[in-house]
Write an enzyme that holds these catalytic residues in place. Structure first.
Site, mmCIF file in Angstrom:
data_model
loop_
_atom_site.group_PDB
_atom_site.id
_atom_site.type_symbol
_atom_site.label_atom_id
_atom_site.label_comp_id
_atom_site.label_asym_id
_atom_site.label_seq_id
_atom_site.Cartn_x
_atom_site.Cartn_y
_atom_site.Cartn_z
ATOM 1 N N ASP A 36 10.485 -6.847 -8.443
ATOM 2 C CA ASP A 36 10.730 -7.395 -7.102
ATOM 3 C C ASP A 36 12.111 -6.943 -6.627
ATOM 4 O O ASP A 36 13.077 -6.920 -7.391
ATOM 5 C CB ASP A 36 10.643 -8.923 -7.138
ATOM 6 C CG ASP A 36 10.510 -9.522 -5.747
ATOM 7 O OD1 ASP A 36 9.440 -10.092 -5.448
ATOM 8 O OD2 ASP A 36 11.467 -9.421 -4.955
ATOM 9 N N HIS B 81 3.546 -12.964 -8.739
ATOM 10 C CA HIS B 81 4.930 -12.910 -9.214
ATOM 11 C C HIS B 81 4.911 -13.281 -10.697
ATOM 12 O O HIS B 81 4.484 -14.388 -11.045
ATOM 13 C CB HIS B 81 5.798 -13.943 -8.480
ATOM 14 C CG HIS B 81 5.885 -13.752 -6.996
ATOM 15 N ND1 HIS B 81 6.997 -13.239 -6.382
ATOM 16 C CD2 HIS B 81 5.004 -14.033 -5.994
ATOM 17 C CE1 HIS B 81 6.807 -13.211 -5.063
ATOM 18 N NE2 HIS B 81 5.597 -13.688 -4.811
ATOM 19 N N CYS C 241 0.848 -1.201 0.000
ATOM 20 C CA CYS C 241 0.000 0.000 0.000
ATOM 21 C C CYS C 241 0.879 1.246 0.000
ATOM 22 O O CYS C 241 0.563 2.238 -0.678
ATOM 23 C CB CYS C 241 -0.936 0.000 1.213
ATOM 24 S SG CYS C 241 -2.386 -1.067 1.028
ATOM 25 N N HIS D 168 -0.539 -8.484 1.125
ATOM 26 C CA HIS D 168 -1.304 -7.697 0.155
ATOM 27 C C HIS D 168 -1.216 -8.542 -1.122
ATOM 28 O O HIS D 168 -0.093 -8.819 -1.595
ATOM 29 C CB HIS D 168 -0.672 -6.314 -0.016
ATOM 30 C CG HIS D 168 -1.365 -5.409 -0.989
ATOM 31 N ND1 HIS D 168 -1.757 -4.108 -0.665
ATOM 32 C CD2 HIS D 168 -1.724 -5.591 -2.293
ATOM 33 C CE1 HIS D 168 -2.321 -3.543 -1.728
ATOM 34 N NE2 HIS D 168 -2.311 -4.430 -2.729
ATOM 35 N N HIS E 131 -0.588 -10.351 -4.355
ATOM 36 C CA HIS E 131 0.359 -10.039 -5.428
ATOM 37 C C HIS E 131 0.649 -11.290 -6.232
ATOM 38 O O HIS E 131 0.613 -12.406 -5.707
ATOM 39 C CB HIS E 131 1.668 -9.443 -4.883
ATOM 40 C CG HIS E 131 2.326 -10.287 -3.838
ATOM 41 N ND1 HIS E 131 1.903 -10.285 -2.527
ATOM 42 C CD2 HIS E 131 3.353 -11.165 -3.902
ATOM 43 C CE1 HIS E 131 2.663 -11.124 -1.828
ATOM 44 N NE2 HIS E 131 3.551 -11.683 -2.640
ATOM 45 N N HIS F 150 -6.366 -2.792 -1.224
ATOM 46 C CA HIS F 150 -5.739 -3.744 -0.300
ATOM 47 C C HIS F 150 -6.612 -4.977 -0.156
ATOM 48 O O HIS F 150 -7.678 -4.937 0.456
ATOM 49 C CB HIS F 150 -5.493 -3.112 1.075
ATOM 50 C CG HIS F 150 -4.795 -4.056 2.019
ATOM 51 N ND1 HIS F 150 -3.426 -4.176 2.081
ATOM 52 C CD2 HIS F 150 -5.284 -4.959 2.893
ATOM 53 C CE1 HIS F 150 -3.102 -5.095 2.970
ATOM 54 N NE2 HIS F 150 -4.220 -5.586 3.480
HETATM 55 P P1 5GP Z 1 5.669 -13.375 -1.079
HETATM 56 O O1 5GP Z 1 6.758 -14.140 -0.387
HETATM 57 O O2 5GP Z 1 4.763 -12.670 -0.106
HETATM 58 O O3 5GP Z 1 4.909 -14.178 -2.092
HETATM 59 O O4 5GP Z 1 6.409 -12.279 -1.945
HETATM 60 C C1 5GP Z 1 6.768 -11.019 -1.444
HETATM 61 C C2 5GP Z 1 7.785 -10.462 -2.405
HETATM 62 O O5 5GP Z 1 7.874 -9.074 -2.156
HETATM 63 C C3 5GP Z 1 9.188 -11.055 -2.248
HETATM 64 O O6 5GP Z 1 9.592 -11.647 -3.478
HETATM 65 C C4 5GP Z 1 10.035 -9.842 -1.859
HETATM 66 O O7 5GP Z 1 11.319 -9.872 -2.460
HETATM 67 C C5 5GP Z 1 9.197 -8.675 -2.351
HETATM 68 N N1 5GP Z 1 9.360 -7.454 -1.575
HETATM 69 C C6 5GP Z 1 9.306 -7.317 -0.224
HETATM 70 N N2 5GP Z 1 9.462 -6.027 0.128
HETATM 71 C C7 5GP Z 1 9.594 -5.323 -1.027
HETATM 72 C C8 5GP Z 1 9.786 -3.932 -1.298
HETATM 73 O O8 5GP Z 1 9.842 -3.073 -0.423
HETATM 74 N N3 5GP Z 1 9.893 -3.584 -2.610
HETATM 75 C C9 5GP Z 1 9.826 -4.501 -3.616
HETATM 76 N N4 5GP Z 1 9.956 -4.039 -4.872
HETATM 77 N N5 5GP Z 1 9.640 -5.819 -3.389
HETATM 78 C C10 5GP Z 1 9.532 -6.227 -2.106
HETATM 79 ZN ZN ZN Z 2 -1.836 -3.263 1.221
#
Ligand code: 5GP
Ligand code: ZN
Length: 114
Positions: free
Chosen positions: A30, A102, A7, A98, A100, A46
């Site tokens: 990422d 990939h 957010c 939140h 997302h 959100h």
């Molecule tokens: P999850 O593990 O929740 O599926 O993926 C979260 C992703 O967010 C991870 O791949 C991590 O590298 C990425 N991430 C976490 N914090 C940040 C940030 O502040 N900026 C960016 N661009 N990516 C982030």
């Molecule tokens: Zn959020």
């Protein structure tokens, strides 16, 4: 949502490397990429994860998939292929709560999911 990193990125309070934006969706690189292309596609609203989807907010999933198509085209990986993944819950590896997706590609990803 307070204290939600994504957010804050959407509001511009935390910098990000923006790749795509539409009315309902933002996509950015990422911070810790696992492949040459690793873009996160997030709804501006959100939503925690798939468990938080309803008939009222699920329309954004179409926008996310259309964003994935456009980003893949823009980055030149439409034909070689790419993977779109969402982790739902900590047991699946979700660390940012939140919703997302990939978008991963730019190399041979093989045929195995895990
Ligand atoms: P999850 O593990 O929740 O599926 O993926 C979260 C992703 O967010 C991870 O791949 C991590 O590298 C990425 N991430 C976490 N914090 C940040 C940030 O502040 N900026 C960016 N661009 N990516 C982030
Ligand atoms: Zn959020």
């Amino acid at each position: 949502m307070e204290n939600c990193i994504f957010c804050k990125i959407i509001k511009g309070e935390i910098p990000s490397s923006k790749v795509y934006e539409s009315e309902k969706v933002l996509a950015f690189n990422d911070i810790n990429p696992v492949a040459p292309v690793h873009v996160l596609i997030v709804p501006k609203e959100h939503i925690v994860n798939i468990n938080d989807l309803t008939q009222d907010n699920a329309g954004v999933l179409a926008d996310i998939h259309l964003a994935a198509k456009e980003i893949a085209k823009k980055l030149g990986i439409s034909d070689q292929g790419f993977r779109l993944i969402t982790n739902c819950g900590s047991g699946a590896g979700q660390t940012v709560f939140h919703l997302h997706y990939h978008l991963i590609g730019g190399k041979d990803l093989g045929s195995k999911l895990l």
